[in-house]
Write an enzyme that holds these catalytic residues in place. Structure first.
Site, PDB file in Angstrom:
ATOM      1  N   LYS A 202       0.877  -1.132   0.059  1.00 40.96           N
ATOM      2  CA  LYS A 202       0.057  -0.111   0.119  1.00 40.96           C
ATOM      3  C   LYS A 202       0.776   1.147   0.053  1.00 40.96           C
ATOM      4  O   LYS A 202       0.818   2.236  -0.790  1.00 40.96           O
ATOM      5  CB  LYS A 202      -0.882   0.048   1.274  1.00 40.96           C
ATOM      6  CG  LYS A 202      -1.908   1.167   1.419  1.00 40.96           C
ATOM      7  CD  LYS A 202      -2.856   0.831   2.386  1.00 40.96           C
ATOM      8  CE  LYS A 202      -3.721   2.112   2.496  1.00 40.96           C
ATOM      9  NZ  LYS A 202      -4.703   2.084   3.707  1.00 40.96           N
ATOM     10  N   GLY A 262      -5.105  -1.825   4.629  1.00 33.87           N
ATOM     11  CA  GLY A 262      -4.366  -2.923   4.057  1.00 33.87           C
ATOM     12  C   GLY A 262      -4.906  -4.333   4.499  1.00 33.87           C
ATOM     13  O   GLY A 262      -4.888  -5.300   3.427  1.00 33.87           O
ATOM     14  N   ARG A 263      -5.458  -4.372   5.617  1.00 35.75           N
ATOM     15  CA  ARG A 263      -6.005  -5.878   5.956  1.00 35.75           C
ATOM     16  C   ARG A 263      -7.178  -6.120   5.541  1.00 35.75           C
ATOM     17  O   ARG A 263      -8.050  -7.216   5.549  1.00 35.75           O
ATOM     18  CB  ARG A 263      -5.833  -6.046   7.712  1.00 35.75           C
ATOM     19  CG  ARG A 263      -6.736  -4.867   8.269  1.00 35.75           C
ATOM     20  CD  ARG A 263      -6.152  -5.077   9.718  1.00 35.75           C
ATOM     21  NE  ARG A 263      -6.813  -3.747  10.588  1.00 35.75           N
ATOM     22  CZ  ARG A 263      -6.095  -2.854  10.695  1.00 35.75           C
ATOM     23  NH1 ARG A 263      -4.673  -2.477  10.156  1.00 35.75           N
ATOM     24  NH2 ARG A 263      -6.615  -1.851  11.342  1.00 35.75           N
ATOM     25  N   GLU A 348      -5.251  -6.713  14.610  1.00 36.41           N
ATOM     26  CA  GLU A 348      -4.550  -5.442  14.106  1.00 36.41           C
ATOM     27  C   GLU A 348      -5.765  -4.053  14.297  1.00 36.41           C
ATOM     28  O   GLU A 348      -5.571  -3.069  14.309  1.00 36.41           O
ATOM     29  CB  GLU A 348      -4.073  -5.347  12.692  1.00 36.41           C
ATOM     30  CG  GLU A 348      -3.110  -4.334  12.418  1.00 36.41           C
ATOM     31  CD  GLU A 348      -2.218  -4.322  11.228  1.00 36.41           C
ATOM     32  OE1 GLU A 348      -0.981  -5.178  11.495  1.00 36.41           O
ATOM     33  OE2 GLU A 348      -2.745  -4.194  10.183  1.00 36.41           O
ATOM     34  N   HIS A 379      -5.111 -32.840  17.031  1.00 40.12           N
ATOM     35  CA  HIS A 379      -4.045 -33.930  17.306  1.00 40.12           C
ATOM     36  C   HIS A 379      -2.908 -32.820  18.016  1.00 40.12           C
ATOM     37  O   HIS A 379      -1.932 -33.136  18.347  1.00 40.12           O
ATOM     38  CB  HIS A 379      -3.798 -34.488  16.388  1.00 40.12           C
ATOM     39  CG  HIS A 379      -4.590 -35.526  16.066  1.00 40.12           C
ATOM     40  ND1 HIS A 379      -4.584 -36.941  16.628  1.00 40.12           N
ATOM     41  CD2 HIS A 379      -5.507 -35.667  15.064  1.00 40.12           C
ATOM     42  CE1 HIS A 379      -5.579 -37.533  15.890  1.00 40.12           C
ATOM     43  NE2 HIS A 379      -6.167 -36.672  15.343  1.00 40.12           N
ATOM     44  N   LYS A 507       9.007  -0.757  14.187  1.00 45.15           N
ATOM     45  CA  LYS A 507       9.585  -0.318  12.952  1.00 45.15           C
ATOM     46  C   LYS A 507      10.686   0.724  13.036  1.00 45.15           C
ATOM     47  O   LYS A 507      11.690   0.601  12.481  1.00 45.15           O
ATOM     48  CB  LYS A 507       8.624   0.096  11.866  1.00 45.15           C
ATOM     49  CG  LYS A 507       7.249  -0.914  11.347  1.00 45.15           C
ATOM     50  CD  LYS A 507       6.529  -0.324  10.195  1.00 45.15           C
ATOM     51  CE  LYS A 507       5.265  -1.173  10.139  1.00 45.15           C
ATOM     52  NZ  LYS A 507       4.264  -0.449   9.254  1.00 45.15           N
TER      53      LYS A 507
HETATM   54  O1  F6P Z   1       2.915  -3.421   9.844  1.00 42.15           O
HETATM   55  C1  F6P Z   1       1.420  -3.362   9.791  1.00 42.15           C
HETATM   56  C2  F6P Z   1       1.098  -2.961   8.126  1.00 42.15           C
HETATM   57  O2  F6P Z   1       1.252  -1.655   8.132  1.00 42.15           O
HETATM   58  C3  F6P Z   1      -0.150  -3.608   7.868  1.00 42.15           C
HETATM   59  O3  F6P Z   1      -1.151  -3.007   8.380  1.00 42.15           O
HETATM   60  C4  F6P Z   1      -0.072  -3.765   6.352  1.00 42.15           C
HETATM   61  O4  F6P Z   1      -1.098  -4.669   5.879  1.00 42.15           O
HETATM   62  C5  F6P Z   1       1.314  -4.192   6.312  1.00 42.15           C
HETATM   63  O5  F6P Z   1       2.042  -3.363   7.247  1.00 42.15           O
HETATM   64  C6  F6P Z   1       2.097  -3.905   5.002  1.00 42.15           C
HETATM   65  O6  F6P Z   1       2.028  -2.690   4.556  1.00 42.15           O
HETATM   66  P1  F6P Z   1       2.096  -2.188   2.835  1.00 42.15           P
HETATM   67  O7  F6P Z   1       1.126  -2.747   2.111  1.00 42.15           O
HETATM   68  O8  F6P Z   1       2.012  -0.749   2.948  1.00 42.15           O
HETATM   69  O9  F6P Z   1       3.516  -2.560   2.675  1.00 42.15           O
END
Ligand code: F6P
Length: 538
Positions: A202, A262-263, A348, A379, A507
């Protein structure tokens, strides 16, 4: 913006607290005995999806109070804001309109007064034409999706789930981890001439994705020459200039807007690798299924609303019975990445302690989501589900139609799914255990010594979700069902479900540590433990 909501100040809260001490402690078998209509009133059917929620520690009074709680939180107003494009992602001032990505031309999705469907549809057509081209030309044998988080888990889960629909397409691989072993192992299975890399990000700045994409580019350039890179790469991003700068030709870049989280993004260009695998028709069926669930969710009354009921049951367990986790058990090998996908979608979104008013909430929020494909989980960890000291509510997801040519396997698989739900609820009391042991010839000493270990208290709740078949349409519905459950729980828990500030700090610190390694003397102050680790690794 969604109004702040304090669940503990609601009128329904006091009722629910008292019901938790009463109905919440009753055995579900007793609840079945006292209500002949229980199953009749506690199941729903929407298209190919059947939801039996009768095996829960609730009765009509509990549900009434939960619906009241939802009313107080103005769940329908929330849905109107969501679908109406209000900036409910308030900390980023964005709308939340992933539903538009599966919308149709006449759907009225708007952001800041402007209709979004024309652009969504144009991108969808371009992206699916590209994917169908990849499939029909036959020059691409392997597609490698490079992305992480939402740019990986959704496409990976869906591509695996639709394995059969993807049989005629290229093989699709996924590289996400910044551990080079991930890229290395995939590169070992493919040849440059026949490979298409799809870089999905993204932001197009994510460290893991950019590191993997750069190495993949080198791999192509070394094998085929730098000029070949443009033919072997496509990209998906909201940051089109960055993708172009990376070296992807504009015609192979599919953009999307920042109002898609993103999710929640697999429905648009982020699903390019899914489309390359299953083709445009299946991809459209996936969208149609999700849209069917959207329409159900936005239109059904409380008592008929699948995502609402599921969300309320989750709140009941988390807030009123104090249960910390939610287990997802797909009885389908092809859905084996579903729990991982849902972990990101749910945790998230709702794993937050700050409320929409900027103050810490006074109650628990999102549970730990975990699970595994049945019967593998049986299992491994079901021992704890049946006899552990904490109760973990589960969703069992089963599929009516066989998912392989081995149809007798399917009967066994389904028998296991149904049996687990039964065992979790009914358990087995000491009388039954002792009778069975004696019948099998056990001595009285053995019955005394081993019997207690073989007792199951039962009363462990489960929802049974049954799909007619595992196909693009039903999968779309299933995913959208969970998306909406997450939305409603976020509404009730008073969190901002569509940001993810909690992933930022790690990060930033990783970047600092990385740059320190390049310096002769570290300049940043760390605690003693962190400093020692850095020193060991330098
Ligand atoms: O670290 C979490 C995050 O920001 C997620 O929400 C996202 O899906 C992922 O990193 C990847 O982000 P991008 O698509 O910007 O690479």
């Amino acid at each position: 913006m969604l109004k702040p909501f304090d669940l503990r100040s609601s009128d329904a809260h006091a009722k629910l607290l008292s019901l938790a001490q009463d109905v919440g402690q009753m055995h579900m078998l007793q609840l079945f005995e006292t209500d002949a209509e229980r199953l009749q009133n506690m199941h729903l059917e929407v298209g190919p999806m059947y939801m039996d929620w009768s095996k829960h520690r609730v009765n009509e009074s509990v549900m009434e109070a939960l619906f009241e709680l939802a009313e107080e939180a103005d769940w329908q107003g929330g849905i109107r804001q969501l679908f109406g494009g209000a900036p409910i992602n308030q900390t980023e001032s964005r709308s939340v309109l992933h539903m538009a990505m599966r919308g149709e031309a006449h759907d009225p999705f708007h952001v800041q007064g402007a209709p979004v469907m024309p652009k969504v549809l144009a991108t969808r057509e371009a992206m699916l034409a590209y994917a169908d081209g990849v499939r029909s030309e036959g020059l691409v044998k392997d597609v490698v999706n490079i992305g992480i988080g939402g740019s990986d888990l959704g496409p990976l889960m869906v591509t695996k789930a639709l394995r059969i629909e993807g049989e005629a397409g290229p093989r699709v691989h996924f590289v996400s981890n910044v551990d080079g072993a991930h890229l290395e192992s995939v590169l070992g299975e493919i040849v440059p001439e026949f490979t298409l890399f799809v870089v999905v990000s993204k932001t197009f700045t994510t460290q893991e994705t950019m590191a993997n994409a750069e190495e993949a580019k080198k791999w192509i350039a070394e094998a085929l020459g730098a000029a070949a890179v443009s033919n072997h790469f496509a990209a998906v991003s909201t940051n089109v200039p960055a993708a172009e700068e990376f070296g992807v030709p504009r015609a192979h870049i599919f953009g999307f807007e920042d109002w898609v989280g993103g999710r929640y993004s697999l429905w648009g260009p982020v699903g390019l690798s899914i489309a390359c695998s299953v083709g445009g028709d299946s991809f459209r069926a996936l969208l149609k299924g999700a849209r069917e669930m959207d329409r159900h969710f936005a239109g059904a009354s409380a008592r008929q609303n699948m995502p609402l009921i599921s969300a309320l049951l989750g709140v009941w367990y988390r807030e009123y019975l104090g249960l910390p986790t939610h287990v997802v058990l797909p009885y389908a090998q092809d859905l084996d990445r579903f729990p991982a996908y849902l972990q990101q979608a749910d945790m998230e979104s709702n794993g937050k302690y700050v409320g929409r008013d900027g103050k810490p909430v006074s109650h628990p929020t999102g549970p730990v989501v975990w699970g595994e494909a049945g019967t593998n989980g049986q299992h491994a960890f079901y021992q704890l589900l049946h006899q552990g000291t904490t109760v973990h509510p589960v969703d069992l997801i089963a599929i009516k139609a066989p998912m392989s040519k081995f149809s007798s396997h399917h009967q066994k698989l389904l028998a296991n799914a149904v049996a687990q739900a039964e065992a979790l609820m009914c358990g087995r009391n000491s009388e039954e255990v002792e009778k069975e042991m004696r019948a099998a010839g056990a001595s009285e000493e053995e019955v005394r010594r081993v019997g207690p270990h073989r007792v199951f208290e039962g009363n462990r709740p489960s929802t049974f979700l049954l799909l007619d078949a595992l196909n693009a349409h039903s999968l779309g519905m299933l995913i959208a069902f969970y998306e909406h459950r997450i939305f409603l729980q976020g509404l009730l828990w008073n969190v901002c479900s569509y940001d993810q500030w909690g992933v930022e700090l790690g990060k930033v610190l990783a970047k600092n540590i990385l740059s320190e390694w390049q310096e002769a003397t570290p300049t940043v102050h760390h605690d003693a433990s962190t400093a020692a680790l850095i020193e060991r690794l330098r």
